[in-house]
Design a protein around this motif. Structure first.
Motif, mmCIF file in Angstrom:
data_model
loop_
_atom_site.group_PDB
_atom_site.id
_atom_site.type_symbol
_atom_site.label_atom_id
_atom_site.label_comp_id
_atom_site.label_asym_id
_atom_site.label_seq_id
_atom_site.Cartn_x
_atom_site.Cartn_y
_atom_site.Cartn_z
ATOM 1 N N ARG A 19 51.426 -59.194 72.157
ATOM 2 C CA ARG A 19 50.949 -57.820 72.086
ATOM 3 C C ARG A 19 51.882 -56.813 72.727
ATOM 4 N N LEU A 20 52.808 -57.259 73.587
ATOM 5 C CA LEU A 20 53.665 -56.316 74.298
ATOM 6 C C LEU A 20 54.472 -55.442 73.341
ATOM 7 N N ALA A 21 55.072 -56.045 72.324
ATOM 8 C CA ALA A 21 55.882 -55.270 71.386
ATOM 9 C C ALA A 21 55.021 -54.273 70.619
ATOM 10 N N GLU A 22 53.825 -54.675 70.253
ATOM 11 C CA GLU A 22 52.941 -53.773 69.511
ATOM 12 C C GLU A 22 52.465 -52.631 70.403
ATOM 13 N N GLU A 23 52.187 -52.926 71.667
ATOM 14 C CA GLU A 23 51.819 -51.863 72.601
ATOM 15 C C GLU A 23 52.949 -50.851 72.727
ATOM 16 N N ALA A 24 54.175 -51.349 72.897
ATOM 17 C CA ALA A 24 55.323 -50.453 73.073
ATOM 18 C C ALA A 24 55.526 -49.572 71.845
ATOM 19 N N ARG A 74 59.677 -45.054 75.263
ATOM 20 C CA ARG A 74 60.057 -46.369 74.746
ATOM 21 C C ARG A 74 60.788 -47.153 75.835
ATOM 22 N N GLU A 75 61.685 -46.460 76.546
ATOM 23 C CA GLU A 75 62.416 -47.122 77.632
ATOM 24 C C GLU A 75 61.497 -47.419 78.816
ATOM 25 N N ALA A 76 60.673 -46.426 79.198
ATOM 26 C CA ALA A 76 59.773 -46.619 80.333
ATOM 27 C C ALA A 76 58.793 -47.761 80.078
ATOM 28 N N THR A 77 58.243 -47.795 78.877
ATOM 29 C CA THR A 77 57.280 -48.842 78.539
ATOM 30 C C THR A 77 57.925 -50.216 78.590
ATOM 31 N N ALA A 78 59.167 -50.299 78.134
ATOM 32 C CA ALA A 78 59.863 -51.588 78.177
ATOM 33 C C ALA A 78 60.006 -52.092 79.615
ATOM 34 N N TRP A 79 60.394 -51.193 80.528
ATOM 35 C CA TRP A 79 60.527 -51.593 81.932
ATOM 36 C C TRP A 79 59.177 -51.952 82.542
ATOM 37 N N GLY A 126 46.186 -45.110 84.857
ATOM 38 C CA GLY A 126 47.223 -45.122 83.837
ATOM 39 C C GLY A 126 47.789 -46.513 83.602
ATOM 40 N N GLY A 127 48.744 -46.569 82.678
ATOM 41 C CA GLY A 127 49.366 -47.852 82.358
ATOM 42 C C GLY A 127 49.998 -48.495 83.568
ATOM 43 N N GLY A 128 50.520 -47.665 84.493
ATOM 44 C CA GLY A 128 51.174 -48.207 85.669
ATOM 45 C C GLY A 128 50.204 -48.784 86.675
ATOM 46 N N GLY A 129 49.385 -47.933 87.281
ATOM 47 C CA GLY A 129 48.475 -48.394 88.316
ATOM 48 C C GLY A 129 47.437 -49.369 87.798
ATOM 49 N N PHE A 130 46.793 -49.022 86.699
ATOM 50 C CA PHE A 130 45.764 -49.883 86.110
ATOM 51 C C PHE A 130 46.388 -51.175 85.602
ATOM 52 N N GLY A 131 47.581 -51.067 85.020
ATOM 53 C CA GLY A 131 48.261 -52.245 84.493
ATOM 54 C C GLY A 131 48.651 -53.225 85.586
ATOM 55 N N LEU A 132 49.123 -52.711 86.737
ATOM 56 C CA LEU A 132 49.479 -53.599 87.847
ATOM 57 C C LEU A 132 48.252 -54.297 88.403
ATOM 58 N N VAL A 133 47.128 -53.595 88.444
ATOM 59 C CA VAL A 133 45.877 -54.214 88.883
ATOM 60 C C VAL A 133 45.530 -55.394 87.972
ATOM 61 N N CYS A 134 45.624 -55.181 86.664
ATOM 62 C CA CYS A 134 45.270 -56.231 85.711
ATOM 63 C C CYS A 134 46.251 -57.401 85.747
#
Length: 269
Positions: free
Chosen positions: A234-239, A88-93, A118-126
């Motif tokens: 969508r951010l809150a729902e994703e978290a 929950r904390e990691a996703t928020a950051w 993953g959410g990190g690498g793939f997410g930064l690309v997007c």
């Protein structure tokens, strides 16, 4: 002379005389895997770019053999029953970091080598405005395979980049995309020979620094603003979803399977 804005820690930030901010993910021993301290450092670095008027473009890279392999699986597995709270904390950051990249006035160029997963690498690309990839680079969402759901706004940004049908295919079946496949899908901007990645990405960032800063910022805001409200919604729902799923038996099985290098066996619990 290059100005070292952040010269130690898991994320480094330099500003060169041309106005290019070099934002470098700096956990090569963990394939730039993201834990909470890493994500806090990433957010701080992006905010530093926001507050530095000399920044005309941001060049995002990863130290070591991979751009970013996503979440730090070893750290996640070690949390046991406390994983939902930790995620929950990691996703928020992660989410506020991705959002800060999208809202940054300066254009962001990501140079990807190795894995962006993953959410990190793939997410930064997007969340980047331009993505230059080495021919050998690989891209994978990996969320569902790990018993999780997409985060970093990917449930919206990926759909905008590649279309709904392709996004469903990528997120639900978790293929490992080659750089050529990622380019064909519309996920990235350009593919270059591995040896040319640094030079090509820098050349693009340098070209951007010669543009009218306010015009570039306004255009970027208009383009991302068309999906920005949806991303924010969508951010809150994703978290919430990621935290909920991380407490399931399937999520624990997925983490164990990664560490033990085997195929996970999911039970739906």
């Amino acid at each position: 002379m290059t100005d070292k804005l952040i010269d130690s820690g898991p994320v480094l930030l330099d500003l060169d005389p041309d106005g290019i901010a070099h934002l470098r993910l700096n956990r090569p021993e963990a394939s730039n895997g993201m834990d909470v301290p890493f994500l806090q450092a990433l957010h701080a670095a992006v905010l530093r770019c926001h507050g530095e008027p000399r920044v005309r473009a941001v060049l995002l890279t990863g130290e070591g053999p991979h751009f970013c392999a996503g979440g730090d699986v070893r750290t996640f597995a070690a949390k046991g029953e406390h994983l939902p709270d930790y995620l929950r904390e990691a996703t928020a950051w992660l989410q506020i970091s991705a959002s800060a990249l999208l809202q940054l006035q300066a254009p962001v160029v990501a140079a990807v080598h190795g894995y962006a997963a993953g959410g990190g690498g793939f997410g930064l690309v997007c969340a980047s405005d331009f993505v230059i990839a080495a021919e050998s680079a690989k891209f994978m969402s990996g969320a569902v395979r790990a018993g999780m759901a997409p985060d970093a706004g990917v449930s919206v940004t990926l759909t905008q980049l590649v279309g709904l049908r392709k996004a469903i295919e990528i997120l639900l079946t978790n293929p490992t995309l080659t750089a050529a496949e990622a380019l064909e899908a519309g996920l990235i901007t350009r593919v270059v020979p591995d040896a040319d990645l640094a030079a090509e990405a820098h050349a693009l960032a340098l070209t951007l620094t010669t543009g009218a800063p306010r015009a570039l910022a306004a255009t970027k805001r208009l383009l991302w603003g068309g999906v920005g409200a949806t991303v924010a919604d969508r951010l809150a729902e994703e978290a919430r979803t990621v935290s909920e799923l991380s407490g399931t038996a399937d999520a624990r099985e997925a983490l164990a399977a990664v560490l033990e290098r085997r195929t996970p066996s999911f039970t739906g619990r």
